[in-house]
Design an enzyme around this catalytic site. Sequence first.
Site, PDB file in Angstrom:
ATOM      1  CG  ASP A 106       0.878   6.114  -9.162  1.00  0.00           C
ATOM      2  OD1 ASP A 106       1.376   6.180  -8.022  1.00  0.00           O
ATOM      3  OD2 ASP A 106       0.879   5.072  -9.845  1.00  0.00           O
ATOM      4  CG  ASP A 108       3.223   5.295  -3.685  1.00  0.00           C
ATOM      5  OD1 ASP A 108       2.585   4.348  -4.178  1.00  0.00           O
ATOM      6  OD2 ASP A 108       3.820   5.214  -2.610  1.00  0.00           O
TER       7      ASP A 108
END
Length: 193
Positions: A106, A108
């Site tokens: 991802d 973050d």
Amino acid sequence: IIDRTKGVRADSFFTGTGVTAHATFGEPVSAGLRALVARHAAAVPDIAVHTSGTGVCMEGPAFSTRAESNLYRAWGASVINMTCIPESKLAREAEITYAIVCMATDYDAWRESEEPVTVAEVMHTMKGNAANAKTLLLALLPDFEDAVYNDSAKALMRPEAGSMQYAFQQPPEKQSAAGRATLNFLFPQYFTV
């Protein structure tokens, strides 16, 4: 590696032994092992491989706040994870060649146009990452085995081998017998009983 862990997990074999050791940790990742892994990047053609960067290791299980994520980016960090500390420190103390393969799950929390990461998103992405990691590992294992067992110069492990030889602050006569006995298991070349 930028260590943002909180010391929850033991990060030294010397804790509680009465022996102070200073392991060299300026470059925690082995350049040779990193290069060996990078040579096999073509085994996973659908991912971009970066052979350098700065990682932040944070204490989980919670993800970063948006403020922390932006701070890490401002520090020049290119990846955030929860798994290379204490592993890299322990490997260095044990004179083990170490590298890490980080596979992003991802962005973050720094992308303000998106919602912060969720566990569901991470787990979905981790399934694909697990398959990629397995493919990469199977591709590089023959060369890794050759480097470990057949390279007479032991070039892959040479930088770490013997790196703790001068790391101990107290001379042997000042080290406790109990501490020496504990450390003998991992370091028989340095701690005789």
